[in-house]
Every structure is written in structure tokens, then in C-alpha cells.
Design a protein around this motif. Sequence first.
Motif, PDB file in Angstrom:
ATOM      1  N   THR A 104       4.266  77.656 -11.856  1.00  0.00           N
ATOM      2  CA  THR A 104       3.033  77.894 -12.596  1.00  0.00           C
ATOM      3  C   THR A 104       3.397  78.468 -13.953  1.00  0.00           C
ATOM      4  O   THR A 104       4.345  79.237 -14.086  1.00  0.00           O
ATOM      5  CB  THR A 104       2.089  78.874 -11.869  1.00  0.00           C
ATOM      6  OG1 THR A 104       2.714  80.161 -11.787  1.00  0.00           O
ATOM      7  CG2 THR A 104       1.728  78.381 -10.483  1.00  0.00           C
ATOM      8  N   VAL A 105       2.634  78.070 -14.966  1.00  0.00           N
ATOM      9  CA  VAL A 105       2.795  78.601 -16.319  1.00  0.00           C
ATOM     10  C   VAL A 105       1.417  79.071 -16.758  1.00  0.00           C
ATOM     11  O   VAL A 105       0.453  78.306 -16.713  1.00  0.00           O
ATOM     12  CB  VAL A 105       3.322  77.524 -17.291  1.00  0.00           C
ATOM     13  CG1 VAL A 105       3.409  78.069 -18.708  1.00  0.00           C
ATOM     14  CG2 VAL A 105       4.677  77.000 -16.833  1.00  0.00           C
ATOM     15  N   THR A 106       1.320  80.341 -17.157  1.00  0.00           N
ATOM     16  CA  THR A 106       0.053  80.917 -17.599  1.00  0.00           C
ATOM     17  C   THR A 106       0.242  81.557 -18.957  1.00  0.00           C
ATOM     18  O   THR A 106       1.128  82.389 -19.134  1.00  0.00           O
ATOM     19  CB  THR A 106      -0.448  81.987 -16.599  1.00  0.00           C
ATOM     20  OG1 THR A 106      -0.505  81.403 -15.302  1.00  0.00           O
ATOM     21  CG2 THR A 106      -1.817  82.504 -16.990  1.00  0.00           C
ATOM     22  N   VAL A 134      -1.114  87.645 -21.253  1.00  0.00           N
ATOM     23  CA  VAL A 134      -0.347  87.108 -20.132  1.00  0.00           C
ATOM     24  C   VAL A 134       0.425  85.872 -20.590  1.00  0.00           C
ATOM     25  O   VAL A 134      -0.152  84.917 -21.113  1.00  0.00           O
ATOM     26  CB  VAL A 134      -1.273  86.738 -18.951  1.00  0.00           C
ATOM     27  CG1 VAL A 134      -0.483  86.128 -17.813  1.00  0.00           C
ATOM     28  CG2 VAL A 134      -2.056  87.953 -18.481  1.00  0.00           C
ATOM     29  N   ASN A 135       1.739  85.921 -20.424  1.00  0.00           N
ATOM     30  CA  ASN A 135       2.606  84.791 -20.744  1.00  0.00           C
ATOM     31  C   ASN A 135       3.679  84.760 -19.659  1.00  0.00           C
ATOM     32  O   ASN A 135       4.719  85.385 -19.792  1.00  0.00           O
ATOM     33  CB  ASN A 135       3.225  84.963 -22.132  1.00  0.00           C
ATOM     34  CG  ASN A 135       4.016  83.746 -22.557  1.00  0.00           C
ATOM     35  OD1 ASN A 135       4.135  82.770 -21.815  1.00  0.00           O
ATOM     36  ND2 ASN A 135       4.585  83.807 -23.737  1.00  0.00           N
ATOM     37  N   ARG A 136       3.368  84.055 -18.552  1.00  0.00           N
ATOM     38  CA  ARG A 136       4.236  84.103 -17.375  1.00  0.00           C
ATOM     39  C   ARG A 136       4.526  82.739 -16.806  1.00  0.00           C
ATOM     40  O   ARG A 136       3.705  81.834 -16.872  1.00  0.00           O
ATOM     41  CB  ARG A 136       3.569  84.901 -16.262  1.00  0.00           C
ATOM     42  CG  ARG A 136       3.568  86.345 -16.461  1.00  0.00           C
ATOM     43  CD  ARG A 136       3.202  87.052 -15.161  1.00  0.00           C
ATOM     44  NE  ARG A 136       2.964  88.433 -15.495  1.00  0.00           N
ATOM     45  CZ  ARG A 136       1.873  89.098 -15.197  1.00  0.00           C
ATOM     46  NH1 ARG A 136       0.922  88.523 -14.517  1.00  0.00           N
ATOM     47  NH2 ARG A 136       1.739  90.344 -15.553  1.00  0.00           N
ATOM     48  N   GLU A 137       5.686  82.669 -16.184  1.00  0.00           N
ATOM     49  CA  GLU A 137       6.052  81.530 -15.355  1.00  0.00           C
ATOM     50  C   GLU A 137       6.414  82.089 -13.991  1.00  0.00           C
ATOM     51  O   GLU A 137       7.082  83.107 -13.893  1.00  0.00           O
ATOM     52  CB  GLU A 137       7.264  80.790 -15.929  1.00  0.00           C
ATOM     53  CG  GLU A 137       6.965  79.996 -17.155  1.00  0.00           C
ATOM     54  CD  GLU A 137       8.148  79.155 -17.604  1.00  0.00           C
ATOM     55  OE1 GLU A 137       9.008  78.804 -16.764  1.00  0.00           O
ATOM     56  OE2 GLU A 137       8.201  78.856 -18.797  1.00  0.00           O
ATOM     57  N   LYS A 138       5.936  81.418 -12.959  1.00  0.00           N
ATOM     58  CA  LYS A 138       6.294  81.818 -11.591  1.00  0.00           C
ATOM     59  C   LYS A 138       6.755  80.575 -10.851  1.00  0.00           C
ATOM     60  O   LYS A 138       6.213  79.481 -11.044  1.00  0.00           O
ATOM     61  CB  LYS A 138       5.107  82.445 -10.862  1.00  0.00           C
ATOM     62  CG  LYS A 138       4.731  83.814 -11.420  1.00  0.00           C
ATOM     63  CD  LYS A 138       3.689  84.471 -10.556  1.00  0.00           C
ATOM     64  CE  LYS A 138       3.349  85.857 -11.099  1.00  0.00           C
ATOM     65  NZ  LYS A 138       2.353  86.525 -10.254  1.00  0.00           N
ATOM     66  N   ASN A 139       7.751  80.758 -10.003  1.00  0.00           N
ATOM     67  CA  ASN A 139       8.294  79.671  -9.202  1.00  0.00           C
ATOM     68  C   ASN A 139       8.183  80.028  -7.734  1.00  0.00           C
ATOM     69  O   ASN A 139       8.278  81.202  -7.363  1.00  0.00           O
ATOM     70  CB  ASN A 139       9.765  79.431  -9.560  1.00  0.00           C
ATOM     71  CG  ASN A 139       9.911  78.961 -10.978  1.00  0.00           C
ATOM     72  OD1 ASN A 139       9.556  77.844 -11.301  1.00  0.00           O
ATOM     73  ND2 ASN A 139      10.413  79.823 -11.853  1.00  0.00           N
ATOM     74  N   GLY A 140       8.000  79.010  -6.918  1.00  0.00           N
ATOM     75  CA  GLY A 140       7.901  79.239  -5.482  1.00  0.00           C
ATOM     76  C   GLY A 140       8.043  77.945  -4.715  1.00  0.00           C
ATOM     77  O   GLY A 140       8.459  76.920  -5.263  1.00  0.00           O
ATOM     78  N   THR A 141       7.680  78.017  -3.450  1.00  0.00           N
ATOM     79  CA  THR A 141       7.719  76.835  -2.594  1.00  0.00           C
ATOM     80  C   THR A 141       6.328  76.567  -2.032  1.00  0.00           C
ATOM     81  O   THR A 141       5.484  77.462  -1.989  1.00  0.00           O
ATOM     82  CB  THR A 141       8.709  77.028  -1.420  1.00  0.00           C
ATOM     83  OG1 THR A 141       8.291  78.149  -0.644  1.00  0.00           O
ATOM     84  CG2 THR A 141      10.125  77.246  -1.928  1.00  0.00           C
ATOM     85  N   TRP A 142       6.100  75.320  -1.630  1.00  0.00           N
ATOM     86  CA  TRP A 142       4.808  74.947  -1.059  1.00  0.00           C
ATOM     87  C   TRP A 142       5.009  73.879   0.007  1.00  0.00           C
ATOM     88  O   TRP A 142       6.007  73.167   0.019  1.00  0.00           O
ATOM     89  CB  TRP A 142       3.859  74.460  -2.149  1.00  0.00           C
ATOM     90  CG  TRP A 142       4.180  73.089  -2.683  1.00  0.00           C
ATOM     91  CD1 TRP A 142       5.208  72.766  -3.527  1.00  0.00           C
ATOM     92  CD2 TRP A 142       3.498  71.872  -2.411  1.00  0.00           C
ATOM     93  NE1 TRP A 142       5.192  71.417  -3.801  1.00  0.00           N
ATOM     94  CE2 TRP A 142       4.154  70.845  -3.135  1.00  0.00           C
ATOM     95  CE3 TRP A 142       2.392  71.548  -1.643  1.00  0.00           C
ATOM     96  CZ2 TRP A 142       3.733  69.520  -3.099  1.00  0.00           C
ATOM     97  CZ3 TRP A 142       1.967  70.221  -1.608  1.00  0.00           C
ATOM     98  CH2 TRP A 142       2.634  69.238  -2.334  1.00  0.00           C
ATOM     99  N   LYS A 143       4.045  73.831   0.921  1.00  0.00           N
ATOM    100  CA  LYS A 143       4.040  72.773   1.929  1.00  0.00           C
ATOM    101  C   LYS A 143       2.605  72.532   2.378  1.00  0.00           C
ATOM    102  O   LYS A 143       1.753  73.410   2.266  1.00  0.00           O
ATOM    103  CB  LYS A 143       4.928  73.108   3.117  1.00  0.00           C
ATOM    104  CG  LYS A 143       4.485  74.306   3.922  1.00  0.00           C
ATOM    105  CD  LYS A 143       5.450  74.560   5.070  1.00  0.00           C
ATOM    106  CE  LYS A 143       5.039  75.787   5.853  1.00  0.00           C
ATOM    107  NZ  LYS A 143       5.948  76.053   6.955  1.00  0.00           N
TER     108      LYS A 143
END
Length: 150
Positions: A81-83, A88-97
Motif C-alpha cells: 500500500t502507498v498512502t 502521511v507519506n507511507r508504504e506498507k508491505n504484507g501478505t494476503w490470501k
Amino acid sequence: MKSQLLILAALASMLLVCAVGCTDPKAKPLVGRWVLEKPDRVMERIGGEDADRAQETASIDDSNSMPKMAIMFKSNGQFQTVTKMGNVNREKNGTWKVISLDEKARKMTIRCTIGAEETDHSVELVDGSTIRLVPPNMAGLTMKMRFARD
């Protein structure tokens, strides 16, 4: 030497087939990059003064100061995600299923993990190019947001 190369080539092709074939077919409707529709409205609801400041300082040519959010769901089970909204100026990484998919109702439930936080999200598949969900990086909210395929 030839036999070793042949074995190596066979292993590589098996890995490629598994990488392509092991993707969950239920994930296909969500795979891709999604951009928040009408980010200024979302910013007004959650951003307060930052929303006003962003609108005042943004010009037509200055796309970096315009509020925006994007989610990239990858077929390998990763997401980003990039916001960029106000301060707010963030990137978050993760996993999904995919937990469930109801094609008739055009709804799916996904499980997202960012760090140690695991959350389930209901996704409305509005059409082939539009979805509604609470973004994984904003799991504490209840407001579903509308995203368009980029």
C-alpha cells in the motif's frame, strides 16, 4: 556435464510451472494495482486540517501534493500500500490470501498480514475495474473505500 544441465533445466521449468500454477485462481479478480477514487473526499473525512492544507497547496501540475492511495495485490500473495495524504507519506508491505469468494454475490473475504497484525477484509467486486474495501493499511477504520484498477 550435459546431464547436469538437463537436470538443472528440468528443475527450473518445474519451479516455473509451480510458480505460475500454484497461484490461487480465486485471487485473480483482485490481482493488480488499485488506486483510490476521490481521495480528496476520504482525506476530508479522516484528515481534518491536513485535507484543507493539501487542497490549498496543490496545483494542477503538482501531482505529488495531491492526496492519493494505491494498493498492489500481487499473485504471489504479497501486497503493498502507498498512502500520500497530508502529513502521511507511507508504504506498507504484507501478505494476503483469499478466504472466500462468492462469485454470484461478487464478494470476497481476504486475510491480510502486515507485520504481526492479521486482519480480514470484505471486498466488494463492483465490476471488473472497481472494488470497495477497507484498505489493509487502515484496518482500524470501518469506512469502505472505492478503488479503480490502474
